[in-house]
Structures are given as C-alpha cells and as structure tokens.
Design a protein around this motif. Structure first.
Motif, PDB file in Angstrom:
ATOM      1  N   ASP B  32       0.832  -1.205   0.000  1.00 15.28           N
ATOM      2  CA  ASP B  32       0.000   0.000   0.000  1.00 15.28           C
ATOM      3  C   ASP B  32       0.865   1.253   0.000  1.00 15.28           C
ATOM      4  O   ASP B  32       0.359   2.354  -0.150  1.00 15.28           O
ATOM      5  CB  ASP B  32      -0.900   0.035   1.252  1.00 15.28           C
ATOM      6  CG  ASP B  32      -2.064  -0.938   1.136  1.00 15.28           C
ATOM      7  OD1 ASP B  32      -2.246  -1.509   0.050  1.00 15.28           O
ATOM      8  OD2 ASP B  32      -2.763  -1.125   2.141  1.00 15.28           O
ATOM      9  N   MET B  33       2.164   1.075   0.197  1.00 11.06           N
ATOM     10  CA  MET B  33       3.067   2.225   0.223  1.00 11.06           C
ATOM     11  C   MET B  33       3.814   2.311  -1.106  1.00 11.06           C
ATOM     12  O   MET B  33       4.630   1.449  -1.426  1.00 11.06           O
ATOM     13  CB  MET B  33       4.074   2.089   1.373  1.00 11.06           C
ATOM     14  CG  MET B  33       3.450   2.222   2.753  1.00 11.06           C
ATOM     15  SD  MET B  33       2.515   3.756   3.004  1.00 11.06           S
ATOM     16  CE  MET B  33       3.807   4.972   3.055  1.00 11.06           C
ATOM     17  N   MET B  34       3.553   3.352  -1.848  1.00 10.57           N
ATOM     18  CA  MET B  34       4.163   3.461  -3.170  1.00 10.57           C
ATOM     19  C   MET B  34       5.672   3.690  -3.102  1.00 10.57           C
ATOM     20  O   MET B  34       6.413   3.264  -3.976  1.00 10.57           O
ATOM     21  CB  MET B  34       3.473   4.565  -3.972  1.00 10.57           C
ATOM     22  CG  MET B  34       2.009   4.266  -4.283  1.00 10.57           C
ATOM     23  SD  MET B  34       1.785   2.716  -5.204  1.00 10.57           S
ATOM     24  CE  MET B  34       1.169   1.602  -3.938  1.00 10.57           C
ATOM     25  N   SER B  35       6.126   4.354  -2.040  1.00 12.16           N
ATOM     26  CA  SER B  35       7.573   4.545  -1.891  1.00 12.16           C
ATOM     27  C   SER B  35       8.289   3.203  -1.734  1.00 12.16           C
ATOM     28  O   SER B  35       9.412   3.046  -2.185  1.00 12.16           O
ATOM     29  CB  SER B  35       7.880   5.428  -0.681  1.00 12.16           C
ATOM     30  OG  SER B  35       7.602   6.767  -0.994  1.00 12.16           O
ATOM     31  N   ASP B  36       7.631   2.249  -1.077  1.00 12.31           N
ATOM     32  CA  ASP B  36       8.231   0.928  -0.940  1.00 12.31           C
ATOM     33  C   ASP B  36       8.263   0.207  -2.287  1.00 12.31           C
ATOM     34  O   ASP B  36       9.213  -0.510  -2.595  1.00 12.31           O
ATOM     35  CB  ASP B  36       7.451   0.082   0.079  1.00 12.31           C
ATOM     36  CG  ASP B  36       7.807   0.457   1.514  1.00 12.31           C
ATOM     37  OD1 ASP B  36       8.794   1.197   1.700  1.00 12.31           O
ATOM     38  OD2 ASP B  36       7.110   0.010   2.435  1.00 12.31           O
ATOM     39  N   LEU B  38       8.587   1.682  -5.118  1.00 15.59           N
ATOM     40  CA  LEU B  38       9.673   2.335  -5.854  1.00 15.59           C
ATOM     41  C   LEU B  38      11.044   1.916  -5.321  1.00 15.59           C
ATOM     42  O   LEU B  38      12.007   1.835  -6.063  1.00 15.59           O
ATOM     43  CB  LEU B  38       9.531   3.856  -5.763  1.00 15.59           C
ATOM     44  CG  LEU B  38       8.308   4.439  -6.498  1.00 15.59           C
ATOM     45  CD1 LEU B  38       8.022   5.841  -6.012  1.00 15.59           C
ATOM     46  CD2 LEU B  38       8.508   4.423  -8.000  1.00 15.59           C
ATOM     47  N   ALA B  39      11.119   1.627  -4.030  1.00 19.92           N
ATOM     48  CA  ALA B  39      12.410   1.291  -3.423  1.00 19.92           C
ATOM     49  C   ALA B  39      12.810  -0.157  -3.650  1.00 19.92           C
ATOM     50  O   ALA B  39      13.970  -0.454  -3.896  1.00 19.92           O
ATOM     51  CB  ALA B  39      12.358   1.573  -1.921  1.00 19.92           C
ATOM     52  N   PHE B  40      11.848  -1.067  -3.589  1.00 17.34           N
ATOM     53  CA  PHE B  40      12.219  -2.475  -3.499  1.00 17.34           C
ATOM     54  C   PHE B  40      11.804  -3.346  -4.679  1.00 17.34           C
ATOM     55  O   PHE B  40      12.308  -4.442  -4.848  1.00 17.34           O
ATOM     56  CB  PHE B  40      11.645  -3.084  -2.208  1.00 17.34           C
ATOM     57  CG  PHE B  40      12.108  -2.370  -0.976  1.00 17.34           C
ATOM     58  CD1 PHE B  40      13.468  -2.311  -0.688  1.00 17.34           C
ATOM     59  CD2 PHE B  40      11.227  -1.735  -0.136  1.00 17.34           C
ATOM     60  CE1 PHE B  40      13.926  -1.627   0.437  1.00 17.34           C
ATOM     61  CE2 PHE B  40      11.666  -1.054   0.989  1.00 17.34           C
ATOM     62  CZ  PHE B  40      13.019  -0.999   1.283  1.00 17.34           C
ATOM     63  N   VAL B  41      10.884  -2.873  -5.484  1.00 13.77           N
ATOM     64  CA  VAL B  41      10.404  -3.712  -6.575  1.00 13.77           C
ATOM     65  C   VAL B  41      11.449  -3.779  -7.677  1.00 13.77           C
ATOM     66  O   VAL B  41      12.114  -2.784  -7.967  1.00 13.77           O
ATOM     67  CB  VAL B  41       9.055  -3.157  -7.101  1.00 13.77           C
ATOM     68  CG1 VAL B  41       8.696  -3.779  -8.425  1.00 13.77           C
ATOM     69  CG2 VAL B  41       7.970  -3.425  -6.071  1.00 13.77           C
ATOM     70  N   LEU B  51      -4.412   0.475  -1.979  1.00 11.97           N
ATOM     71  CA  LEU B  51      -4.437   1.922  -2.208  1.00 11.97           C
ATOM     72  C   LEU B  51      -5.137   2.189  -3.535  1.00 11.97           C
ATOM     73  O   LEU B  51      -4.922   1.475  -4.509  1.00 11.97           O
ATOM     74  CB  LEU B  51      -3.003   2.449  -2.252  1.00 11.97           C
ATOM     75  CG  LEU B  51      -2.837   3.966  -2.239  1.00 11.97           C
ATOM     76  CD1 LEU B  51      -3.236   4.547  -0.890  1.00 11.97           C
ATOM     77  CD2 LEU B  51      -1.399   4.340  -2.546  1.00 11.97           C
ATOM     78  N   GLN B  55      -1.839   7.869  -8.061  1.00  8.85           N
ATOM     79  CA  GLN B  55      -0.409   7.607  -7.907  1.00  8.85           C
ATOM     80  C   GLN B  55      -0.066   6.121  -7.923  1.00  8.85           C
ATOM     81  O   GLN B  55       1.075   5.749  -8.152  1.00  8.85           O
ATOM     82  CB  GLN B  55       0.117   8.290  -6.635  1.00  8.85           C
ATOM     83  CG  GLN B  55       0.003   9.807  -6.686  1.00  8.85           C
ATOM     84  CD  GLN B  55       0.496  10.418  -7.993  1.00  8.85           C
ATOM     85  OE1 GLN B  55       1.513   9.993  -8.533  1.00  8.85           O
ATOM     86  NE2 GLN B  55      -0.221  11.386  -8.529  1.00  8.85           N
ATOM     87  N   ARG B  58       0.492   5.782 -11.597  1.00  7.09           N
ATOM     88  CA  ARG B  58       1.761   6.459 -11.940  1.00  7.09           C
ATOM     89  C   ARG B  58       2.948   5.599 -11.492  1.00  7.09           C
ATOM     90  O   ARG B  58       3.916   5.414 -12.224  1.00  7.09           O
ATOM     91  CB  ARG B  58       1.848   7.813 -11.237  1.00  7.09           C
ATOM     92  CG  ARG B  58       0.942   8.870 -11.785  1.00  7.09           C
ATOM     93  CD  ARG B  58       1.560   9.550 -12.998  1.00  7.09           C
ATOM     94  NE  ARG B  58       0.754  10.680 -13.395  1.00  7.09           N
ATOM     95  CZ  ARG B  58       0.556  11.039 -14.651  1.00  7.09           C
ATOM     96  NH1 ARG B  58       1.108  10.363 -15.638  1.00  7.09           N
ATOM     97  NH2 ARG B  58      -0.177  12.081 -14.942  1.00  7.09           N
ATOM     98  N   THR B  59       2.857   5.096 -10.256  1.00  9.76           N
ATOM     99  CA  THR B  59       3.951   4.271  -9.737  1.00  9.76           C
ATOM    100  C   THR B  59       4.115   3.023 -10.600  1.00  9.76           C
ATOM    101  O   THR B  59       5.235   2.648 -10.969  1.00  9.76           O
ATOM    102  CB  THR B  59       3.676   3.878  -8.268  1.00  9.76           C
ATOM    103  OG1 THR B  59       3.561   5.072  -7.492  1.00  9.76           O
ATOM    104  CG2 THR B  59       4.785   3.013  -7.703  1.00  9.76           C
ATOM    105  N   MET B  62       5.893   3.938 -13.762  1.00 11.25           N
ATOM    106  CA  MET B  62       7.330   4.186 -13.567  1.00 11.25           C
ATOM    107  C   MET B  62       8.103   2.879 -13.463  1.00 11.25           C
ATOM    108  O   MET B  62       9.249   2.790 -13.854  1.00 11.25           O
ATOM    109  CB  MET B  62       7.565   5.019 -12.289  1.00 11.25           C
ATOM    110  CG  MET B  62       7.018   6.425 -12.363  1.00 11.25           C
ATOM    111  SD  MET B  62       7.750   7.397 -13.691  1.00 11.25           S
ATOM    112  CE  MET B  62       6.433   8.556 -14.005  1.00 11.25           C
ATOM    113  N   MET B  63       7.445   1.852 -12.892  1.00  9.51           N
ATOM    114  CA  MET B  63       8.126   0.577 -12.668  1.00  9.51           C
ATOM    115  C   MET B  63       7.832  -0.448 -13.767  1.00  9.51           C
ATOM    116  O   MET B  63       8.162  -1.618 -13.628  1.00  9.51           O
ATOM    117  CB  MET B  63       7.682  -0.011 -11.314  1.00  9.51           C
ATOM    118  CG  MET B  63       7.911   0.908 -10.123  1.00  9.51           C
ATOM    119  SD  MET B  63       9.609   1.480  -9.975  1.00  9.51           S
ATOM    120  CE  MET B  63      10.411  -0.019  -9.392  1.00  9.51           C
TER     121      MET B  63
END
Lengths: 141, 118
Positions: B32-36, B38-41, B51, B55, B58-59, B62-63
């Motif tokens: 549910d955390m988009m920063s995660d 972006l960080a780990f995927v 979520l 975004q 969008r996330t 980006m990935m």
C-alpha cells in the motif's frame, strides 16, 4: 546528440492527480531516444520521488532537465519550507509527512533515500524558509 | 500466468485491460506504500494494492508494471482509469483482502520474482 536536450516543467503543488506528469514526459523522451531500460528505470524512480516531494512538501516547484548523450541532469527547485536537517531527511524511514499524505501511499521516509540510491550524483541545497534545490545525475549504461 | 487466469482466480472485476487477457504475467509484488514499491520492486509485472488513487497507476507506470490488482473491492477513480488506459495498464478489482489475494496467486504459481530480503 552533442548538445543537451533541454526540458522544463512546472510541478503544481498539492495536486495529486497531475503529480508524476513531468516524470512521465521525461521517461517517454528517454525511451524515444533509445536509452536503456535500466537507466530509464533509475531516472523514473528518482524524478518521480522528487516530483512527489515537491507536491507534498513544497507546494510545487520547477523541474529542469538536460539530457546528454551519456547522462541526464535533473534539477528540482522549489520555494517550500526548506529542510532543516538534510542528513536526518536522508535517513530511511524518517518522514515529516502527515497522516493524510501517508493515506495517499507516500510519506514512508523513502523519498530522498530512493532518489540518492538511484542516481549517480545527488546534491541537496536547502535553506529554511527559502526552499530546496535537488540536483541529480544519472549516467546512462 | 495469463491475466484472464488471475481474473478467474480472484473472481475479479475488470476495469481496464479487457483486451489484454492473454498478457503473460510472471511475478508480482504487493504494497500500500508506493515509496516501498519504488524502493524495493525489481521487475514484477503485477502490483497488488489496497491503495486506490492515481499515484498507484503512476507508480506502476514508472516501474513498468502491467497490471494492478485492487483488493478489498476498491473501485478505481476516473483519473486512475484515464491514466491506465493511456499507459496500457490493466486494472482489476477483487473482494479478497491483500493477504488472501497474495496467497491465492502465489499458490497458483505467480511467484514474487525477487528473493532478496531487506
């Protein structure tokens, strides 16, 4: 391409629908230029996090992008509140985001660390009450 | 695993991507955390999330994630649909909760695709 391809974007503050639009444009441009998928991924993550930061924390800002044959230089400028302690802000998990931002899926304290992690050069200049400028370089592989 | 199999397994409603039913998806992530994300995927093709805002799309874009599974019966907004259609990202929604949705897909062969731990 001997000269840089220059792009500039206004990033609207507090607009969660349009947030990410500049990163999307840059990603599309890099794809069109034939930049490697690995490099595009790094740029996309770093710039998107930066864009989101400007939307969340700074009421928007400006993204200035120069694309060279071998690298991209991204400058994110805002007139937001500034960052009092940059080292602390770069700590994974540290965040000043509100609960409402967390409800939107951000504010896990990974934004700046992610930007640093996915770029080859990373610099933050910030003055409290004046704003923040982040400069990022990704070398293409 | 094809998208149509995922739709069947999760008894999901398809909001975007009816024309992508034969798309092959080999790995997945859930957050549910988009920063995660972006960080780990790494190279996962499918994002499972509770979520539900633009975004997430969008996330995913980006990935290079090709399909979003919304859990707990979330309904995508018109903004999400517009971006997803433009980007060719499928959005489906299931009444399963996150843990169960992950379990069903994993049990049926959709791996995490990333053995790294943090």
């Amino acid at each position: 391409m001997s000269e840089a391809l220059h792009l500039e974007f206004e990033v609207a503050g507090n607009n969660f629908v349009s947030a990410g639009g500049a990163s999307d444009e840059v990603k599309k441009t890099l794809k069109m230029l034939g930049v490697s998928t690995a490099s595009i991924r790094k740029v996309a993550i770093a710039m998107y996090e930066g864009e989101i930061n400007m939307v969340i924390h700074a009421g928007g800002g400006r993204a200035i992008v120069d694309i060279y044959r071998d690298r991209i230089v991204i400058v994110l400028q805002d007139n937001g509140p500034g960052i009092p302690d940059i080292d602390l802000a770069l700590t994974e998990g540290y965040s000043t985001a509100t609960d409402s931002i967390r409800d939107l899926g951000f504010g896990a304290g990974m934004g700046l660390p992610n930007m640093k992690k996915y770029t080859d050069e990373f610099k933050i200049e910030s003055e409290v009450g004046k704003g923040t400028t982040v400069t990022m370089v990704v070398n293409f592989v | 695993m094809k998208l149509k199999n995922i739709v069947e397994l999760l008894n999901a409603k398809v909001y975007c991507g009816e024309d992508q039913f034969d798309m092959e998806l080999v790995s997945a992530c859930a957050s549910d955390m988009m920063s995660d994300v972006l960080a780990f995927v790494k190279d996962q093709a499918l994002l499972i999330s509770g979520l539900c805002n633009p975004q997430v799309v969008r996330t995913a874009d980006m990935m290079d994630i090709k399909c979003i599974v919304l859990v707990r019966g979330k309904v995508p907004t018109s903004d999400m649909m517009a971006i997803a259609k433009q980007k060719g990202i499928a959005i489906i929604s299931s009444d399963y909760r996150m843990y169960s949705a992950c379990g069903v897909l994993y049990k049926n062969g959709l791996i995490a695709g990333d053995q790294e731990t943090v």
